[in-house]
Design a protein around this motif. Structure first.
Motif, PDB file in Angstrom:
ATOM      1  N   PHE B  17       9.333  40.968  43.612  1.00  0.00           N
ATOM      2  CA  PHE B  17       8.988  41.186  45.304  1.00  0.00           C
ATOM      3  C   PHE B  17      10.094  41.532  46.148  1.00  0.00           C
ATOM      4  CE2 PHE B  17       5.663  39.555  47.930  1.00  0.00           C
ATOM      5  CZ  PHE B  17       6.024  39.965  49.320  1.00  0.00           C
ATOM      6  N   ASP B  18      11.263  41.044  45.941  1.00  0.00           N
ATOM      7  CA  ASP B  18      12.466  41.301  46.797  1.00  0.00           C
ATOM      8  C   ASP B  18      13.239  42.776  46.180  1.00  0.00           C
ATOM      9  OD1 ASP B  18      11.957  38.778  47.876  1.00  0.00           O
ATOM     10  OD2 ASP B  18      13.632  37.825  47.144  1.00  0.00           O
ATOM     11  N   SER B  22       6.352  47.260  44.330  1.00  0.00           N
ATOM     12  CA  SER B  22       5.307  47.950  43.831  1.00  0.00           C
ATOM     13  C   SER B  22       5.145  47.335  42.296  1.00  0.00           C
ATOM     14  CB  SER B  22       5.444  49.500  43.658  1.00  0.00           C
ATOM     15  OG  SER B  22       6.493  49.863  43.058  1.00  0.00           O
ATOM     16  N   SER B  23       6.019  46.921  41.379  1.00  0.00           N
ATOM     17  CA  SER B  23       6.129  46.453  40.222  1.00  0.00           C
ATOM     18  C   SER B  23       5.323  45.104  39.979  1.00  0.00           C
ATOM     19  CB  SER B  23       7.522  46.299  39.710  1.00  0.00           C
ATOM     20  OG  SER B  23       8.050  45.309  40.313  1.00  0.00           O
ATOM     21  N   LEU B  24       5.054  44.265  41.122  1.00  0.00           N
ATOM     22  CA  LEU B  24       4.249  43.098  41.172  1.00  0.00           C
ATOM     23  C   LEU B  24       2.786  43.385  40.292  1.00  0.00           C
ATOM     24  CD1 LEU B  24       5.029  41.364  44.196  1.00  0.00           C
ATOM     25  CD2 LEU B  24       5.738  40.579  41.957  1.00  0.00           C
ATOM     26  N   ALA B  25       2.621  44.698  40.462  1.00  0.00           N
ATOM     27  CA  ALA B  25       1.042  45.050  40.157  1.00  0.00           C
ATOM     28  C   ALA B  25       0.930  44.718  38.511  1.00  0.00           C
ATOM     29  CB  ALA B  25       0.978  46.788  40.060  1.00  0.00           C
ATOM     30  N   SER B  26       1.982  44.605  37.829  1.00  0.00           N
ATOM     31  CA  SER B  26       1.871  44.233  36.266  1.00  0.00           C
ATOM     32  C   SER B  26       1.337  42.579  36.246  1.00  0.00           C
ATOM     33  CB  SER B  26       3.085  44.380  35.541  1.00  0.00           C
ATOM     34  OG  SER B  26       4.106  43.667  36.441  1.00  0.00           O
ATOM     35  N   LEU B  27       1.724  41.863  37.435  1.00  0.00           N
ATOM     36  CA  LEU B  27       1.381  40.379  37.124  1.00  0.00           C
ATOM     37  C   LEU B  27      -0.113  40.037  37.354  1.00  0.00           C
ATOM     38  CD1 LEU B  27       4.750  38.897  38.585  1.00  0.00           C
ATOM     39  CD2 LEU B  27       3.990  39.450  36.256  1.00  0.00           C
ATOM     40  N   TYR B  28      -0.703  41.212  38.212  1.00  0.00           N
ATOM     41  CA  TYR B  28      -2.246  40.759  38.557  1.00  0.00           C
ATOM     42  C   TYR B  28      -3.127  41.521  37.583  1.00  0.00           C
ATOM     43  CZ  TYR B  28      -0.208  39.082  42.916  1.00  0.00           C
ATOM     44  OH  TYR B  28       0.604  38.118  43.665  1.00  0.00           O
ATOM     45  N   HIS B  29      -4.478  41.143  37.427  1.00  0.00           N
ATOM     46  CA  HIS B  29      -5.677  41.500  36.902  1.00  0.00           C
ATOM     47  C   HIS B  29      -6.520  42.003  37.707  1.00  0.00           C
ATOM     48  CE1 HIS B  29      -4.735  40.303  32.420  1.00  0.00           C
ATOM     49  NE2 HIS B  29      -3.729  40.875  32.829  1.00  0.00           N
ATOM     50  N   ASP B  57      10.553  45.927  55.402  1.00  0.00           N
ATOM     51  CA  ASP B  57      11.107  46.602  54.258  1.00  0.00           C
ATOM     52  C   ASP B  57      11.937  45.851  53.192  1.00  0.00           C
ATOM     53  OD1 ASP B  57       9.987  49.191  54.770  1.00  0.00           O
ATOM     54  OD2 ASP B  57      11.925  49.749  55.934  1.00  0.00           O
ATOM     55  N   LYS B  58      12.727  44.921  53.659  1.00  0.00           N
ATOM     56  CA  LYS B  58      13.420  44.205  52.756  1.00  0.00           C
ATOM     57  C   LYS B  58      13.306  42.887  53.162  1.00  0.00           C
ATOM     58  CE  LYS B  58      16.957  45.419  50.844  1.00  0.00           C
ATOM     59  NZ  LYS B  58      17.208  45.292  49.341  1.00  0.00           N
ATOM     60  N   CYS B  59      13.036  41.757  52.056  1.00  0.00           N
ATOM     61  CA  CYS B  59      13.222  40.825  52.247  1.00  0.00           C
ATOM     62  C   CYS B  59      13.794  39.783  51.105  1.00  0.00           C
ATOM     63  CB  CYS B  59      11.605  40.245  52.228  1.00  0.00           C
ATOM     64  SG  CYS B  59      10.923  40.481  50.819  1.00  0.00           S
ATOM     65  N   HIS B  60      14.038  38.612  51.227  1.00  0.00           N
ATOM     66  CA  HIS B  60      14.750  37.836  50.368  1.00  0.00           C
ATOM     67  C   HIS B  60      13.989  36.336  50.478  1.00  0.00           C
ATOM     68  CE1 HIS B  60      17.721  36.136  47.459  1.00  0.00           C
ATOM     69  NE2 HIS B  60      18.012  35.319  48.254  1.00  0.00           N
ATOM     70  N   HIS B  61      13.590  36.032  49.181  1.00  0.00           N
ATOM     71  CA  HIS B  61      12.875  34.613  49.029  1.00  0.00           C
ATOM     72  C   HIS B  61      13.817  33.587  48.816  1.00  0.00           C
ATOM     73  CE1 HIS B  61       9.342  37.255  48.967  1.00  0.00           C
ATOM     74  NE2 HIS B  61       8.467  36.071  49.292  1.00  0.00           N
ATOM     75  N   LEU B  62      13.909  32.576  49.146  1.00  0.00           N
ATOM     76  CA  LEU B  62      14.730  31.486  48.758  1.00  0.00           C
ATOM     77  C   LEU B  62      13.878  30.211  48.441  1.00  0.00           C
ATOM     78  CD1 LEU B  62      17.987  31.494  48.685  1.00  0.00           C
ATOM     79  CD2 LEU B  62      17.694  29.702  50.838  1.00  0.00           C
ATOM     80  N   LEU B  85      11.475  32.633  53.552  1.00  0.00           N
ATOM     81  CA  LEU B  85      11.474  34.242  53.392  1.00  0.00           C
ATOM     82  C   LEU B  85      12.355  34.558  54.619  1.00  0.00           C
ATOM     83  CD1 LEU B  85       9.998  36.554  52.446  1.00  0.00           C
ATOM     84  CD2 LEU B  85       8.327  36.199  53.733  1.00  0.00           C
ATOM     85  N   GLN B  86      13.350  35.451  54.220  1.00  0.00           N
ATOM     86  CA  GLN B  86      14.486  36.096  55.302  1.00  0.00           C
ATOM     87  C   GLN B  86      14.037  37.328  55.123  1.00  0.00           C
ATOM     88  OE1 GLN B  86      17.350  34.400  56.966  1.00  0.00           O
ATOM     89  NE2 GLN B  86      16.723  35.990  57.905  1.00  0.00           N
ATOM     90  N   LEU B  87      13.798  37.819  56.526  1.00  0.00           N
ATOM     91  CA  LEU B  87      13.403  39.130  56.731  1.00  0.00           C
ATOM     92  C   LEU B  87      14.572  39.795  57.405  1.00  0.00           C
ATOM     93  CD1 LEU B  87       9.812  38.943  58.174  1.00  0.00           C
ATOM     94  CD2 LEU B  87      10.459  39.032  55.705  1.00  0.00           C
ATOM     95  N   THR B  88      14.934  40.992  57.042  1.00  0.00           N
ATOM     96  CA  THR B  88      16.296  41.546  57.650  1.00  0.00           C
ATOM     97  C   THR B  88      15.868  41.948  59.176  1.00  0.00           C
ATOM     98  OG1 THR B  88      15.118  43.601  56.862  1.00  0.00           O
ATOM     99  CG2 THR B  88      17.041  42.920  55.610  1.00  0.00           C
TER     100      THR B  88
END
Lengths: 122, 122
Positions: B17-18, B22-29, B57-62, B85-88
């Protein structure tokens, strides 16, 4: 459908919790699991002991959001709740999130297979 | 077992996610469901469109906490996450809770069947 079941379940669950906590036993089965603030419990007896021994007498749950989705083709439902918990011994309500995985019974109701509860620290 | 799978999944999910949303698509059906702040989406395309179009645009999950339980005899796992969730574009991190219902694939990995996300308002 799952939205209506989820809302009805959540209202019933917290009503029992706030008025007659010991009666929550009817909503769990032997296979049920509860994770309460990181502590894992399994089975009606251990789950209900934990709930009944929580260190407050009276409480009131106030629900903020309820989200529900079908969890399986077999009729399971996942329900996600956010809200606040007012204890008589505390001035400020405690924010919490909780999820339930409900499984249909042959009698047409649902029991709680999975229950995870967390307080939200700010 | 479910604790290890849950932790590994959560770390992988938020890393993608961070760094490459777009590559998260691989984790859903196709059967997957996401409820994002009350908005319901179903299927890889709609879920990933929503995630990719989130207005930052950018984020960081803690991650603060991860709780996991087996959800069924068929190997499903429910995972409950709390974190921030830290957003820039925002000074203060946003607290969130999220649950995933993971289903095993024949290839030995897991996909997300249910995903419910909520920001925690204080």
């Amino acid at each position: 459908m799952e939205e209506q079941v989820g809302r009805a379940f959540v209202e019933h669950y917290y009503h029992l919790f706030d008025t007659d906590r010991s009666s929550l036993a009817s909503l769990y089965h032997q296979s049920s699991m509860l994770t309460f603030e990181g502590q894992k419990l399994q089975g009606v007896h251990d789950i209900c002991s934990k709930i009944n021994q929580l260190p407050f007498d009276k409480c009131h749950h106030l629900i903020s959001t309820i989200d529900a989705q079908p969890a399986s083709l077999a009729g399971g439902i996942v329900v996600f709740v956010s809200g606040s918990l007012q204890l008589t011994c505390e001035e400020h309500p405690l924010r919490f999130s909780q999820m339930f995985h409900l499984i249909p019974t042959p009698q047409g109701s649902f029991y709680v297979q999975n229950d995870i509860f967390r307080l939200n620290y700010g």
